[in-house]
Design a protein around this motif. Sequence first.
Motif, PDB file in Angstrom:
ATOM      1  N   VAL A  14       0.857  -1.184   0.000  1.00 36.17           N
ATOM      2  CA  VAL A  14       0.000   0.000   0.000  1.00 36.17           C
ATOM      3  C   VAL A  14       0.894   1.235   0.000  1.00 36.17           C
ATOM      4  O   VAL A  14       1.873   1.303   0.741  1.00 36.17           O
ATOM      5  CB  VAL A  14      -0.999   0.013   1.195  1.00 36.17           C
ATOM      6  N   ILE A  15       0.574   2.161  -0.883  1.00 26.88           N
ATOM      7  CA  ILE A  15       1.292   3.426  -0.975  1.00 26.88           C
ATOM      8  C   ILE A  15       0.458   4.489  -0.271  1.00 26.88           C
ATOM      9  O   ILE A  15      -0.725   4.673  -0.584  1.00 26.88           O
ATOM     10  CB  ILE A  15       1.517   3.848  -2.450  1.00 26.88           C
ATOM     11  N   GLU A  26     -10.773  10.698  -9.589  1.00 24.94           N
ATOM     12  CA  GLU A  26     -10.730   9.374  -8.961  1.00 24.94           C
ATOM     13  C   GLU A  26     -11.206   9.445  -7.509  1.00 24.94           C
ATOM     14  O   GLU A  26     -11.889   8.543  -7.024  1.00 24.94           O
ATOM     15  CB  GLU A  26      -9.323   8.782  -9.029  1.00 24.94           C
ATOM     16  N   LEU A  27     -10.869  10.537  -6.827  1.00 22.52           N
ATOM     17  CA  LEU A  27     -11.279  10.678  -5.427  1.00 22.52           C
ATOM     18  C   LEU A  27     -12.790  10.845  -5.299  1.00 22.52           C
ATOM     19  O   LEU A  27     -13.409  10.238  -4.421  1.00 22.52           O
ATOM     20  CB  LEU A  27     -10.546  11.852  -4.786  1.00 22.52           C
ATOM     21  N   ASN A  76      -2.149  -1.073  -5.949  1.00 26.74           N
ATOM     22  CA  ASN A  76      -2.156  -1.277  -7.406  1.00 26.74           C
ATOM     23  C   ASN A  76      -2.716  -0.064  -8.136  1.00 26.74           C
ATOM     24  O   ASN A  76      -3.463  -0.191  -9.107  1.00 26.74           O
ATOM     25  CB  ASN A  76      -2.934  -2.541  -7.782  1.00 26.74           C
ATOM     26  N   GLY A  77      -2.396   1.128  -7.646  1.00 23.36           N
ATOM     27  CA  GLY A  77      -2.801   2.374  -8.284  1.00 23.36           C
ATOM     28  C   GLY A  77      -4.205   2.841  -7.973  1.00 23.36           C
ATOM     29  O   GLY A  77      -4.586   3.946  -8.353  1.00 23.36           O
ATOM     30  N   ALA A  78      -5.004   2.041  -7.286  1.00 24.83           N
ATOM     31  CA  ALA A  78      -6.393   2.413  -6.967  1.00 24.83           C
ATOM     32  C   ALA A  78      -6.492   2.917  -5.529  1.00 24.83           C
ATOM     33  O   ALA A  78      -5.865   2.366  -4.621  1.00 24.83           O
ATOM     34  CB  ALA A  78      -7.315   1.218  -7.158  1.00 24.83           C
ATOM     35  N   THR A 102     -11.820   7.192   5.577  1.00 25.06           N
ATOM     36  CA  THR A 102     -12.607   6.107   5.000  1.00 25.06           C
ATOM     37  C   THR A 102     -11.651   5.057   4.446  1.00 25.06           C
ATOM     38  O   THR A 102     -10.548   5.382   4.009  1.00 25.06           O
ATOM     39  CB  THR A 102     -13.510   6.578   3.832  1.00 25.06           C
ATOM     40  N   VAL A 103     -12.090   3.819   4.498  1.00 31.25           N
ATOM     41  CA  VAL A 103     -11.348   2.705   3.909  1.00 31.25           C
ATOM     42  C   VAL A 103     -12.364   1.829   3.189  1.00 31.25           C
ATOM     43  O   VAL A 103     -13.441   1.557   3.729  1.00 31.25           O
ATOM     44  CB  VAL A 103     -10.586   1.886   4.980  1.00 31.25           C
TER      45      VAL A 103
END
Length: 185
Positions: A14-15, A26-27, A76-78, A102-103
């Motif tokens: 996780v980044i 995307e957000l 993975n970029g998401a 949030t997760v």
Amino acid sequence: MKEIEKKTKNGLSVIIREAKPEDARELVNYVESSSGESDFLSFGPGEFGISVEEERKFLQEYKESEYKVYLLACINGAIVGSLSFSAGDRKRTRHCGEFGMTVRKDFWGVGVGSHLMDALFDWSLAQGEIKKINLYVRTDNVRAIRLYEKKGFVIEGTVSKEVCIEGNYYDCHVMGMFLGDTKTE
């Protein structure tokens, strides 16, 4: 803040990084989709009500502020998690701020929220003026309360009937944590 790479409990990379204005689309999609995964958020599906352009401006404001940070957790970029923190604008209150997080439900319980909070603590300590972090959490959100207590937060009070979902009222705890020594007069 530099990008941080951590491992989840299930071995995924996780980044953790600061959100940028170009993350706006995307957000907004992330927030809208995650809003339907839990009743513990302050809004439900279709209630976010922020356009991509408004989100872009919001993220730019956070990027330019010394007292605000918006963090993303990406796998993975998401985007799989987000945390926004805002401290007071005035000298007397800028040492103290509140965060919301949030997760994605698929990533509950694997450490994403914990990594986001650790990044917030590191940012706050490096920032230098932030000494107190607060949050609101529904009293029936036992998993979240357990995580917050594990991280050092304590319940400082309870606000009754803070949230109303389909005619049902829910209380919220106010939780707080000091990051350093404080003087009391």
